[in-house]
Design an enzyme around this catalytic site. Structure first.
Site, PDB file in Angstrom:
ATOM      1  N   THR A  17      34.391 -42.530 -25.931  1.00  0.00           N
ATOM      2  CA  THR A  17      33.687 -43.193 -24.830  1.00  0.00           C
ATOM      3  C   THR A  17      32.480 -42.352 -24.428  1.00  0.00           C
ATOM      4  O   THR A  17      32.570 -41.122 -24.418  1.00  0.00           O
ATOM      5  CB  THR A  17      34.644 -43.376 -23.638  1.00  0.00           C
ATOM      6  OG1 THR A  17      35.677 -44.283 -24.020  1.00  0.00           O
ATOM      7  CG2 THR A  17      33.918 -43.931 -22.414  1.00  0.00           C
TER       8      THR A  17
ATOM      9  N   ASP B 136      34.551 -38.686 -30.847  1.00  0.00           N
ATOM     10  CA  ASP B 136      34.369 -38.759 -29.397  1.00  0.00           C
ATOM     11  C   ASP B 136      33.313 -37.739 -28.985  1.00  0.00           C
ATOM     12  O   ASP B 136      32.898 -36.886 -29.787  1.00  0.00           O
ATOM     13  CB  ASP B 136      35.721 -38.488 -28.701  1.00  0.00           C
ATOM     14  CG  ASP B 136      35.783 -39.036 -27.277  1.00  0.00           C
ATOM     15  OD1 ASP B 136      34.734 -39.450 -26.731  1.00  0.00           O
ATOM     16  OD2 ASP B 136      36.892 -39.041 -26.707  1.00  0.00           O
ATOM     17  N   GLY B 137      32.876 -37.814 -27.755  1.00  0.00           N
ATOM     18  CA  GLY B 137      31.898 -36.867 -27.224  1.00  0.00           C
ATOM     19  C   GLY B 137      32.573 -35.798 -26.385  1.00  0.00           C
ATOM     20  O   GLY B 137      33.804 -35.716 -26.318  1.00  0.00           O
TER      21      GLY B 137
ATOM     22  N   ASP C  53      31.636 -33.144 -22.646  1.00  0.00           N
ATOM     23  CA  ASP C  53      30.670 -32.731 -21.624  1.00  0.00           C
ATOM     24  C   ASP C  53      30.207 -31.298 -21.852  1.00  0.00           C
ATOM     25  O   ASP C  53      29.044 -30.977 -21.594  1.00  0.00           O
ATOM     26  CB  ASP C  53      31.285 -32.899 -20.239  1.00  0.00           C
ATOM     27  CG  ASP C  53      31.621 -34.354 -19.973  1.00  0.00           C
ATOM     28  OD1 ASP C  53      30.680 -35.171 -20.025  1.00  0.00           O
ATOM     29  OD2 ASP C  53      32.798 -34.676 -19.778  1.00  0.00           O
TER      30      ASP C  53
ATOM     31  N   GLY D 232      32.762 -39.371 -18.222  1.00  0.00           N
ATOM     32  CA  GLY D 232      32.735 -40.839 -18.132  1.00  0.00           C
ATOM     33  C   GLY D 232      33.988 -41.423 -17.508  1.00  0.00           C
ATOM     34  O   GLY D 232      34.097 -42.648 -17.371  1.00  0.00           O
TER      35      GLY D 232
ATOM     36  N   GLU E   1      41.450 -40.742 -23.691  1.00  0.00           N
ATOM     37  CA  GLU E   1      40.841 -39.822 -24.661  1.00  0.00           C
ATOM     38  C   GLU E   1      41.801 -38.696 -25.034  1.00  0.00           C
ATOM     39  O   GLU E   1      41.846 -38.275 -26.194  1.00  0.00           O
ATOM     40  CB  GLU E   1      39.553 -39.210 -24.084  1.00  0.00           C
ATOM     41  CG  GLU E   1      38.406 -40.211 -23.994  1.00  0.00           C
ATOM     42  CD  GLU E   1      37.177 -39.657 -23.284  1.00  0.00           C
ATOM     43  OE1 GLU E   1      36.095 -40.227 -23.476  1.00  0.00           O
ATOM     44  OE2 GLU E   1      37.287 -38.673 -22.532  1.00  0.00           O
TER      45      GLU E   1
HETATM   46  C1  5RP Z   1      34.075 -39.607 -21.240  1.00  0.00           C
HETATM   47  C2  5RP Z   1      33.806 -38.341 -21.973  1.00  0.00           C
HETATM   48  C3  5RP Z   1      32.546 -38.244 -22.765  1.00  0.00           C
HETATM   49  O1  5RP Z   1      32.856 -37.903 -24.052  1.00  0.00           O
HETATM   50  C4  5RP Z   1      31.671 -37.197 -22.146  1.00  0.00           C
HETATM   51  O2  5RP Z   1      31.478 -37.547 -20.790  1.00  0.00           O
HETATM   52  C5  5RP Z   1      30.332 -37.090 -22.864  1.00  0.00           C
HETATM   53  O3  5RP Z   1      29.561 -38.233 -22.615  1.00  0.00           O
HETATM   54  P1  5RP Z   1      28.140 -38.443 -23.276  1.00  0.00           P
HETATM   55  O4  5RP Z   1      28.359 -38.575 -24.739  1.00  0.00           O
HETATM   56  O5  5RP Z   1      27.618 -39.701 -22.646  1.00  0.00           O
HETATM   57  O6  5RP Z   1      27.309 -37.234 -22.939  1.00  0.00           O
HETATM   58  O7  5RP Z   1      34.568 -37.400 -21.958  1.00  0.00           O
HETATM   59  O8  5RP Z   1      35.242 -39.524 -20.484  1.00  0.00           O
END
Ligand code: 5RP
Length: 229
Positions: free
Chosen positions: A33, A88-89, A91, A104, A110
């Protein structure tokens, strides 16, 4: 600022192109996400369009909607017992693959998905790499009934909690809960903090993702840099 945002978007896209190379036909694939995962989901949709047979698991309602719009076949989350590859991404991440996630608000699903995944691939732009976790406030999902109790316990651990809001009202997760964003300062011992947080009743999940990533693929101005265990 605009230039910076363009660069990070480019880095996320570069990383996602590298990450989808790990996906093979027949796999169960976890979909992350956020704005980084968004690029990967687009790439995965193109693979499916070209005939690759996969089944996907979404880490949020938002991602599930995006995946179905793009024609990616989704599994019922409750049926999933094992996932081959997740993209996945994050922060923040460190070179030894510890992370903060949940910016997010999708951290609960996740974390379950990451725990069930054989190869957890994190894609990131170069602003996410840190020496020590904690400049980014730690997201924590809380069952609403337990909010004040959890806040007291977090303050006892020297954290400064702030209830996440969206248009003036508490932000509500896909699971019907609140998020508090906690400033712990730089986190000297993430495992010790994770242990203490895991012992708080009413705290559903926190954003320390420790020993869960297999590989981080980070975009930078030259291409991609890969961090492995
Ligand atoms: C969502 C997350 C995202 O992976 C994290 O917030 C990174 O978001 P982005 O790719 O928009 O920088 O943990 O819960």
């Amino acid at each position: 600022l605009e230039n910076h945002q363009n660069n990070t978007a480019l880095e996320k896209e570069l990383a996602s192109k590298e990450a989808v190379k790990y996906i093979k036909s027949g796999m169960i694939v976890g979909l992350g996400t956020g704005s980084s995962a968004y690029f990967a989901i687009q790439q995965i949709a193109a693979l499916v369009e070209n005939g690759m047979q996969i089944k996907a698991v979404a880490t949020s309602e938002h991602t599930a909607n995006l995946a179905s719009e793009l024609g990616i076949p989704l599994m019922d989350f409750k049926e999933v017992r094992s996932i081959d590859v997740t993209i996945d991404g994050a922060d923040e991440f460190t070179a030894d693959l510890q992370m903060i996630k949940g910016g997010g608000g999708a951290l609960f699903r996740e974390k379950i998905v990451a725990s069930l995944t054989k190869q957890e691939i994190i894609i990131a732009d170069s602003t996410k790499l840190v020496e020590q976790l904690g400049a980014f406030t730690l997201p924590v999902e809380v069952v609403p009934l337990a909010l004040n109790h959890v806040i007291d316990k977090i303050e006892a651990l020297d954290g400064k909690p702030v209830l996440r809001k969206k248009s003036g009202a508490p932000f509500i997760t896909d699971n019907g809960n609140y998020i508090i964003d906690v400033d712990f300062g730089l986190i000297a011992n993430p495992h010790a903090l994770a242990f203490n947080l895991n012992n708080i009743e009413g705290l559903l999940v926190h954003g320390l993702f420790l020993d869960l990533a297999s590989i981080v693929i980070m975009g930078n101005s030259n291409g991609v840099e890969v961090f492995k265990r």
